[in-house]
Enzyme design. Sequence first.
Site, mmCIF file in Angstrom:
data_model
loop_
_atom_site.group_PDB
_atom_site.id
_atom_site.type_symbol
_atom_site.label_atom_id
_atom_site.label_comp_id
_atom_site.label_asym_id
_atom_site.label_seq_id
_atom_site.Cartn_x
_atom_site.Cartn_y
_atom_site.Cartn_z
ATOM 1 N N ARG A 340 0.833 -1.282 0.137
ATOM 2 C CA ARG A 340 0.080 0.051 -0.170
ATOM 3 C C ARG A 340 0.510 1.423 -0.134
ATOM 4 N NH1 ARG A 340 -3.395 1.276 3.261
ATOM 5 N NH2 ARG A 340 -4.827 2.482 2.017
ATOM 6 N N CYS A 371 14.368 -7.073 -4.396
ATOM 7 C CA CYS A 371 14.811 -6.451 -5.279
ATOM 8 C C CYS A 371 14.052 -5.161 -6.327
ATOM 9 C CB CYS A 371 15.836 -7.496 -6.394
ATOM 10 S SG CYS A 371 16.850 -8.147 -5.832
#
Length: 442
Positions: A340, A371
Amino acid sequence: MSQRPFENTDVICENISYNDLGHLTFAGHDLSELAKEYGTPTYFIDEERVRNRCRTYIHAVKKAFGDKGRVYYASKASSFKRIYEILKEEGLGVDVVSSGEIYTASLAKFPMENSMFHSNNKTDLDISYGIDSGVGYFVVDNVEELDAIDKIAEQKGKIQPVILRLTPGIDTHTYEAVNTGKVDSKFGSAIETGQAKEITEVALKCKNIRLCGFHCHIGSQVFDSKVYIAAAEKMLDFVALVNTSLGFKCEILDLGGGYGVRYVASQPEIDIASNIAEVGRFITEKCKNLEIDMPIICFEPGRSIIADAGLTLYTVGTVKRIPNYKNYVSVDGGMPDNIRFALYNAPYTIIPVENTDTVRDMQCSVVGRCCESGDIIQENVYLPSDIHRGDLIACLTTGAYHYSMASNYNKIPRPPIIMLTKDGSYYAVKRETIERLAELDI
Ligand SMILES: *Cc1c(COP(=O)(O)O)cnc(C)c1O
């Protein structure tokens, strides 16, 4: 750099506290003990809080609308078997948006006649599965979908009850991404452009559909009932219009979800009961003025049922200090379990679990282990500068749109859901394993 010691403002919900050991507690449980028992990252849900929120809504609509009030929990906030069992026990209906949510609800033997099937683009498979599952109402977004439901219902020899999703043209001034009641929204048919009346006419002509009423959903994180009142006013004017012009008597008016919750101390805590009472007084009066019978009035809360009943527990890993630039505290979760901040810049309260009374003198970004530079849970968090690998931190208010939006990015297994009760705790959803993640690979 400013210092931020132990703060009462962390107690943004009544289920958050500290015990004699100085440990953070959630729903009366020491989070440090829970970490030993269940590991991290883990989602916890305060079952009493969920049940209380359900009861608050049920009592509020009963008080405001008598036997014409209904509450449907928006499953998309968090959909798992146990939550449907709890909702069933508390007497709520549910909103579903896919066959997957219907299937999960059916595992809990949820009475699907108390469900509404949303989505702006239901596939033929979804429609077929929904009709076969006995979904109470389809909430129809557009004419194409109306045709598809009519055809599939005909093949099955069924008459499907539907309500039509309309856009009343209300700007909620909240996040653009979660603002859905405007005329140019991807959802629904607009009243203003005449499309709402058009789709009503089409629906009334469909032989395998029974038109029952109208729906709108104005957005999310709404803190002001004036927005609902404005929406209710436009919707009721429309109800009166089609009553006069098309002779259609609306049985159901669904005002959607969207009541806000408190993620950080600066946001208010909404009094649901008094807000619904206010909307109730307006609707009663408005129906009288329009000389129409009050339809059944539905609310569809998602976030406000479950968000502050949830908390995510993480273990700290790398702590990186870039002198004169920035500090990073990494945790063993991240955007796969909390998307979020990356999606909406959503604010969160993050607190240390064991050293709650240590001065929080380090401003940092709390980041995940993916990553991806956008893998940030929150920026400008204050934590003790001696925080290190192995410490626990908690992210509050993660019950809604976390588990349900979770991904396996970087082949990271999703956390389990642990329910907390007065007497103990139990698994509602197991921790995913890495073997599970490759199970479908051939
Ligand atoms: C998302 C949604 C809800 C629930 O919204 P909350 O902000 O979680 O209360 C209700 N109804 C519809 C149609 C929705 O799309």
